[in-house]
Design a protein around this motif. Structure first.
Motif, PDB file in Angstrom:
ATOM      1  N   UNK A 184      -2.867  -9.585   4.575  1.00 15.66           N
ATOM      2  CA  UNK A 184      -4.150  -9.261   3.939  1.00 15.66           C
ATOM      3  C   UNK A 184      -5.122  -8.648   4.934  1.00 15.66           C
ATOM      4  N   UNK A 185      -5.146  -9.163   6.155  1.00 17.22           N
ATOM      5  CA  UNK A 185      -6.007  -8.583   7.183  1.00 17.22           C
ATOM      6  C   UNK A 185      -5.609  -7.148   7.479  1.00 17.22           C
ATOM      7  N   UNK A 186      -4.300  -6.898   7.551  1.00 19.73           N
ATOM      8  CA  UNK A 186      -3.807  -5.544   7.819  1.00 19.73           C
ATOM      9  C   UNK A 186      -4.171  -4.598   6.677  1.00 19.73           C
ATOM     10  N   UNK A 187      -4.015  -5.069   5.435  1.00 19.89           N
ATOM     11  CA  UNK A 187      -4.371  -4.232   4.286  1.00 19.89           C
ATOM     12  C   UNK A 187      -5.858  -3.918   4.296  1.00 19.89           C
ATOM     13  N   UNK A 188      -6.673  -4.913   4.632  1.00 18.77           N
ATOM     14  CA  UNK A 188      -8.116  -4.685   4.741  1.00 18.77           C
ATOM     15  C   UNK A 188      -8.445  -3.674   5.823  1.00 18.77           C
ATOM     16  N   UNK A 189      -7.752  -3.784   6.949  1.00 19.23           N
ATOM     17  CA  UNK A 189      -7.985  -2.850   8.055  1.00 19.23           C
ATOM     18  C   UNK A 189      -7.574  -1.432   7.659  1.00 19.23           C
ATOM     19  N   UNK A 190      -6.442  -1.299   6.963  1.00 13.81           N
ATOM     20  CA  UNK A 190      -5.990   0.017   6.516  1.00 13.81           C
ATOM     21  C   UNK A 190      -7.007   0.617   5.545  1.00 13.81           C
ATOM     22  N   UNK A 191      -7.557  -0.214   4.666  1.00 10.48           N
ATOM     23  CA  UNK A 191      -8.565   0.267   3.704  1.00 10.48           C
ATOM     24  C   UNK A 191      -9.812   0.768   4.425  1.00 10.48           C
ATOM     25  N   UNK A 192     -10.259   0.049   5.433  1.00  5.81           N
ATOM     26  CA  UNK A 192     -11.427   0.468   6.215  1.00  5.81           C
ATOM     27  C   UNK A 192     -11.134   1.792   6.914  1.00  5.81           C
ATOM     28  N   UNK A 193      -9.937   1.925   7.478  1.00 10.20           N
ATOM     29  CA  UNK A 193      -9.551   3.158   8.172  1.00 10.20           C
ATOM     30  C   UNK A 193      -9.521   4.329   7.200  1.00 10.20           C
ATOM     31  N   UNK A 194      -8.957   4.115   6.003  1.00  7.41           N
ATOM     32  CA  UNK A 194      -8.891   5.193   5.009  1.00  7.41           C
ATOM     33  C   UNK A 194     -10.291   5.633   4.580  1.00  7.41           C
ATOM     34  N   UNK A 195     -11.181   4.670   4.360  1.00  6.98           N
ATOM     35  CA  UNK A 195     -12.554   5.015   3.967  1.00  6.98           C
ATOM     36  C   UNK A 195     -13.235   5.817   5.065  1.00  6.98           C
TER      37      UNK A 195
END
Length: 188
Positions: free
Chosen positions: A127-138
């Motif tokens: 979940x932390x990794x998915x959150x980090x990927x989402x922040x990077x994409x934004x």
């Protein structure tokens, strides 16, 4: 003319207080030096002014460490042990934080140390990794949008004829330094 007695109380005027402190400090240091020379005494003075400046005098024949070691031996106290113990505790905590951070880096960046994690811990890391990927994409989308907007603004301001030679033959020839007769044009 004799000096008058002064009443020992706090001097209210800040300038007078500072001048008195400086003069009396120098007087104390002079007396400490005289005691050292005349009586072969080991003297140490440490003074802290109300502005936080530290002034010290230590007999030339000794060091501050030697003086405090002698003080500890004479009094039978260890002034460094409590400070040393506090520093050891702080060091232990920092080492633990460092160990945990290194483990997290190995897990998240390198994918190591995942075998000893429970299912819930693995799910948390995921979940932390998915959150980090989402922040990077934004952030990437925001950056690309900003670059696009900047390019459109630059294109709108850009003169379509910038850097181009006008359509006339004379302008073309003068731009390249050739004359109408086909030979190189000589500039004077």
């Amino acid at each position: 003319m004799a000096r008058g007695k002064i009443q020992i109380k706090r001097i209210e005027n800040a300038t007078n207080r500072q001048v008195t402190y400086s003069k009396r400090r120098n007087g104390l240091f002079k007396k400490a030096h005289e005691l050292t020379v005349l009586c072969d005494a080991t003297v140490s003075l440490i003074m802290v002014s109300n502005s936080g400046k530290i002034h010290e005098y230590i007999s030339p024949s000794t060091t501050t460490k030697q003086f405090f070691d002698q003080f500890q031996k004479t009094k039978g106290v260890d002034i460094w042990s409590s400070h040393y113990e506090a520093m050891q505790e702080h060091l232990k905590k920092l080492k633990e934080v460092n160990r945990r951070l290194r483990k997290q880096i190995r897990q998240r960046v390198l994918g190591e140390c995942l075998n000893d994690m429970s299912f819930d811990e693995l799910r948390g890391v995921e979940q932390e990794m998915e959150g980090a990927v989402e922040v990077i994409r934004k952030r990437k989308l925001r950056s690309a949008t900003e670059m696009n907007r900047n390019l459109r603004e630059f294109d709108a301001r850009d003169d379509p004829h910038y850097g181009l030679v006008k359509n006339g033959r004379e302008d073309y020839e003068s731009a390249f330094g050739y004359s109408s007769n086909g030979g190189p044009r000589i500039f004077a």
